[in-house]
Design a protein around this motif. Sequence first.
Motif, PDB file in Angstrom:
ATOM      1  N   TRP A 268       3.515   2.666 -17.113  1.00 29.54           N
ATOM      2  CA  TRP A 268       2.418   3.657 -17.106  1.00 29.54           C
ATOM      3  C   TRP A 268       2.217   4.233 -18.508  1.00 29.54           C
ATOM      4  CZ3 TRP A 268       3.565   9.044 -17.773  1.00 29.54           C
ATOM      5  CH2 TRP A 268       2.487   9.913 -17.575  1.00 29.54           C
ATOM      6  N   ARG A 269       3.294   4.654 -19.143  1.00 28.55           N
ATOM      7  CA  ARG A 269       3.196   5.253 -20.474  1.00 28.55           C
ATOM      8  C   ARG A 269       2.622   4.261 -21.486  1.00 28.55           C
ATOM      9  NH1 ARG A 269       5.872  10.041 -21.694  1.00 28.55           N
ATOM     10  NH2 ARG A 269       5.829   9.426 -23.891  1.00 28.55           N
ATOM     11  N   GLN A 270       3.103   3.025 -21.453  1.00 29.44           N
ATOM     12  CA  GLN A 270       2.667   2.043 -22.439  1.00 29.44           C
ATOM     13  C   GLN A 270       1.183   1.727 -22.312  1.00 29.44           C
ATOM     14  OE1 GLN A 270       4.768   0.846 -24.976  1.00 29.44           O
ATOM     15  NE2 GLN A 270       2.712   0.359 -25.742  1.00 29.44           N
ATOM     16  N   ALA A 271       0.678   1.660 -21.080  1.00 27.07           N
ATOM     17  CA  ALA A 271      -0.752   1.401 -20.879  1.00 27.07           C
ATOM     18  C   ALA A 271      -1.588   2.534 -21.455  1.00 27.07           C
ATOM     19  CB  ALA A 271      -1.048   1.217 -19.390  1.00 27.07           C
ATOM     20  N   LEU A 272      -1.137   3.768 -21.277  1.00 27.14           N
ATOM     21  CA  LEU A 272      -1.867   4.910 -21.830  1.00 27.14           C
ATOM     22  C   LEU A 272      -1.855   4.888 -23.355  1.00 27.14           C
ATOM     23  CD1 LEU A 272      -0.557   7.723 -19.434  1.00 27.14           C
ATOM     24  CD2 LEU A 272      -2.854   6.734 -19.447  1.00 27.14           C
TER      25      LEU A 272
ATOM     26  N   GLY B 251       4.072  -4.343 -13.570  1.00 25.22           N
ATOM     27  CA  GLY B 251       3.251  -3.931 -12.433  1.00 25.22           C
ATOM     28  C   GLY B 251       2.521  -2.621 -12.671  1.00 25.22           C
ATOM     29  N   THR B 252       3.238  -1.587 -13.113  1.00 24.34           N
ATOM     30  CA  THR B 252       2.556  -0.301 -13.347  1.00 24.34           C
ATOM     31  C   THR B 252       1.678  -0.359 -14.591  1.00 24.34           C
ATOM     32  OG1 THR B 252       4.572   0.491 -14.421  1.00 24.34           O
ATOM     33  CG2 THR B 252       4.176   1.221 -12.170  1.00 24.34           C
ATOM     34  N   ASN B 253       2.029  -1.202 -15.549  1.00 24.68           N
ATOM     35  CA  ASN B 253       1.187  -1.364 -16.724  1.00 24.68           C
ATOM     36  C   ASN B 253      -0.181  -1.912 -16.327  1.00 24.68           C
ATOM     37  OD1 ASN B 253       0.277  -3.190 -19.247  1.00 24.68           O
ATOM     38  ND2 ASN B 253       1.511  -1.476 -19.981  1.00 24.68           N
ATOM     39  N   ARG B 254      -0.177  -2.904 -15.456  1.00 25.79           N
ATOM     40  CA  ARG B 254      -1.445  -3.516 -15.027  1.00 25.79           C
ATOM     41  C   ARG B 254      -2.289  -2.559 -14.199  1.00 25.79           C
ATOM     42  NH1 ARG B 254       1.273  -9.240 -13.218  1.00 25.79           N
ATOM     43  NH2 ARG B 254       1.850  -9.924 -15.316  1.00 25.79           N
ATOM     44  N   ILE B 255      -1.645  -1.814 -13.308  1.00 22.70           N
ATOM     45  CA  ILE B 255      -2.428  -0.949 -12.434  1.00 22.70           C
ATOM     46  C   ILE B 255      -2.975   0.246 -13.216  1.00 22.70           C
ATOM     47  CG2 ILE B 255      -0.717   0.724 -11.499  1.00 22.70           C
ATOM     48  CD1 ILE B 255      -1.771  -0.236  -8.681  1.00 22.70           C
ATOM     49  N   THR B 256      -2.233   0.705 -14.245  1.00 27.28           N
ATOM     50  CA  THR B 256      -2.735   1.789 -15.101  1.00 27.28           C
ATOM     51  C   THR B 256      -3.897   1.292 -15.963  1.00 27.28           C
ATOM     52  OG1 THR B 256      -0.501   2.718 -15.172  1.00 27.28           O
ATOM     53  CG2 THR B 256      -2.083   3.564 -16.772  1.00 27.28           C
ATOM     54  N   LYS B 257      -3.772   0.081 -16.486  1.00 33.33           N
ATOM     55  CA  LYS B 257      -4.878  -0.503 -17.263  1.00 33.33           C
ATOM     56  C   LYS B 257      -6.119  -0.670 -16.404  1.00 33.33           C
ATOM     57  CE  LYS B 257      -2.379  -2.898 -20.955  1.00 33.33           C
ATOM     58  NZ  LYS B 257      -2.012  -4.198 -21.576  1.00 33.33           N
ATOM     59  N   HIS B 258      -5.926  -1.029 -15.149  1.00 31.15           N
ATOM     60  CA  HIS B 258      -7.062  -1.145 -14.233  1.00 31.15           C
ATOM     61  C   HIS B 258      -7.787   0.190 -14.124  1.00 31.15           C
ATOM     62  CE1 HIS B 258      -9.360  -1.453 -10.524  1.00 31.15           C
ATOM     63  NE2 HIS B 258      -8.581  -0.524  -9.977  1.00 31.15           N
ATOM     64  N   LEU B 259      -7.046   1.275 -13.980  1.00 31.68           N
ATOM     65  CA  LEU B 259      -7.669   2.600 -13.871  1.00 31.68           C
ATOM     66  C   LEU B 259      -8.384   2.982 -15.164  1.00 31.68           C
ATOM     67  CD1 LEU B 259      -4.799   4.470 -11.989  1.00 31.68           C
ATOM     68  CD2 LEU B 259      -7.041   3.855 -11.051  1.00 31.68           C
ATOM     69  N   ILE B 260      -7.785   2.643 -16.298  1.00 27.61           N
ATOM     70  CA  ILE B 260      -8.424   2.917 -17.598  1.00 27.61           C
ATOM     71  C   ILE B 260      -9.724   2.138 -17.720  1.00 27.61           C
ATOM     72  CG2 ILE B 260      -8.166   2.626 -20.097  1.00 27.61           C
ATOM     73  CD1 ILE B 260      -5.123   3.125 -19.644  1.00 27.61           C
ATOM     74  N   GLU B 261      -9.715   0.878 -17.290  1.00 27.32           N
ATOM     75  CA  GLU B 261     -10.922   0.045 -17.332  1.00 27.32           C
ATOM     76  C   GLU B 261     -12.005   0.592 -16.399  1.00 27.32           C
ATOM     77  OE1 GLU B 261      -9.343  -3.733 -16.295  1.00 27.32           O
ATOM     78  OE2 GLU B 261      -8.470  -4.098 -18.286  1.00 27.32           O
ATOM     79  N   GLN B 262     -11.593   1.308 -15.349  1.00 28.57           N
ATOM     80  CA  GLN B 262     -12.549   1.929 -14.432  1.00 28.57           C
ATOM     81  C   GLN B 262     -13.166   3.191 -15.028  1.00 28.57           C
ATOM     82  OE1 GLN B 262     -13.341  -0.359 -12.286  1.00 28.57           O
ATOM     83  NE2 GLN B 262     -12.745   0.565 -10.339  1.00 28.57           N
ATOM     84  N   GLY B 263     -12.629   3.643 -16.159  1.00 30.34           N
ATOM     85  CA  GLY B 263     -13.195   4.809 -16.828  1.00 30.34           C
ATOM     86  C   GLY B 263     -12.368   6.074 -16.721  1.00 30.34           C
ATOM     87  N   HIS B 264     -11.183   5.990 -16.123  1.00 30.03           N
ATOM     88  CA  HIS B 264     -10.329   7.175 -15.972  1.00 30.03           C
ATOM     89  C   HIS B 264      -9.576   7.466 -17.277  1.00 30.03           C
ATOM     90  CE1 HIS B 264     -10.960   7.514 -11.628  1.00 30.03           C
ATOM     91  NE2 HIS B 264     -10.918   6.185 -11.599  1.00 30.03           N
TER      92      HIS B 264
END
Length: 363
Positions: free
Chosen positions: A219-223, A184-197
């Motif tokens: 969260w860490r893994q997505a980053l 869940g947090t992996n997906r939401i963090t990836k979403h923010l990264i895809e938004q340009g954050h």
Amino acid sequence: MSDGTDNKSSPVAGMQKPGKRLTLGHIADQLGISTATVSLALRDSPLVAEETRAKVKRTAEEIGYIYNRSAASLRTSRSQIVGVAVHDILNPFFAEVFSALEDVLEEQGQMIFICNHRDDVKRQKAFVNTLLQHRADGLILCPSVGTSAEDINRLIDQGIPVTLVARELPGVWAPCVRGDDQAGTNRITKHLIEQGHRKIAMVGGRRESSTGRYRHLGWRQALVDAGLDPDKQVDMPELMTQADGRAAVPAMLEAEERPSAVVCFNDLVAFGMMTTMRRAGVEPGPDIAITGYDDIDGADARTPALTTVHAHPDKIGRLAALTLLRQIAGDRVPNTPIVIEPELRVRESSPPPGVRFAPRLAD
């Protein structure tokens, strides 16, 4: 002829003598059925016809009979009592979990004792001891921080069925029903990264709990997957409530490199941050993207509507109750986690950096 002074009073026919305890036999005699049938009917057994069950219950109510669970438990080795213990019953996520499992357990005639242990092991142990004194049939537990596998396994060793919910513990011999918090947090963090954050903070979560660890890991893994260093991001553990979210805002806004987005451990933390940011003149969404977790009631009605993860608390509650009932019935249930897949719900609170959302019109 007597003047009546030496007459002994006699009870009126059909009336119960004062002080005498009503029994199943009184209902059985009145309806012309066996005491076994009366007992089954009062426990909502499907072995008794629905019409008969209704008559038994109506008669019991009319004569003031109260079902003696303690005596019944001695006869059947079943108390029809299940304990449910979580760390925050005020959190709407757990309220939804409880509502779902309550529906399932009540259908099977189970009475529920509930404990809000507040992540206090002593409170949790006191509740469990009370359950043992009442010969409870089983326990559904979101274990407190500090609970050991031995604490749970000792109960199982005594023959008490246990099902964990939301949080798991390594080495426990009990099944666990939880959401896939890491995904869940992996997906939401990836979403923010895809938004340009690129500056994405993590706020909240008790890292001693499996839920806190898994959400932090997602969260860490997505980053890392995006080539970003999580150790250079703002990371604020242990926050769980709206008050915690409000308290975190000053440190967030005063950070040397202010984040452009925040992954909150849950929706409550996100709600608290959004309110306080706005009071500080920082608009949630356009100025700092905010995301939550759990998709509790009202998340979609905020301004901006909160991007979050829907964790299916109703499914978690139902499966936890059904898993415990299987154990109570004597089935051998594997102690492998039952993991529920979450859903990302993208809304207004997570736009690309600096992008303003259009206000919604009232329906």
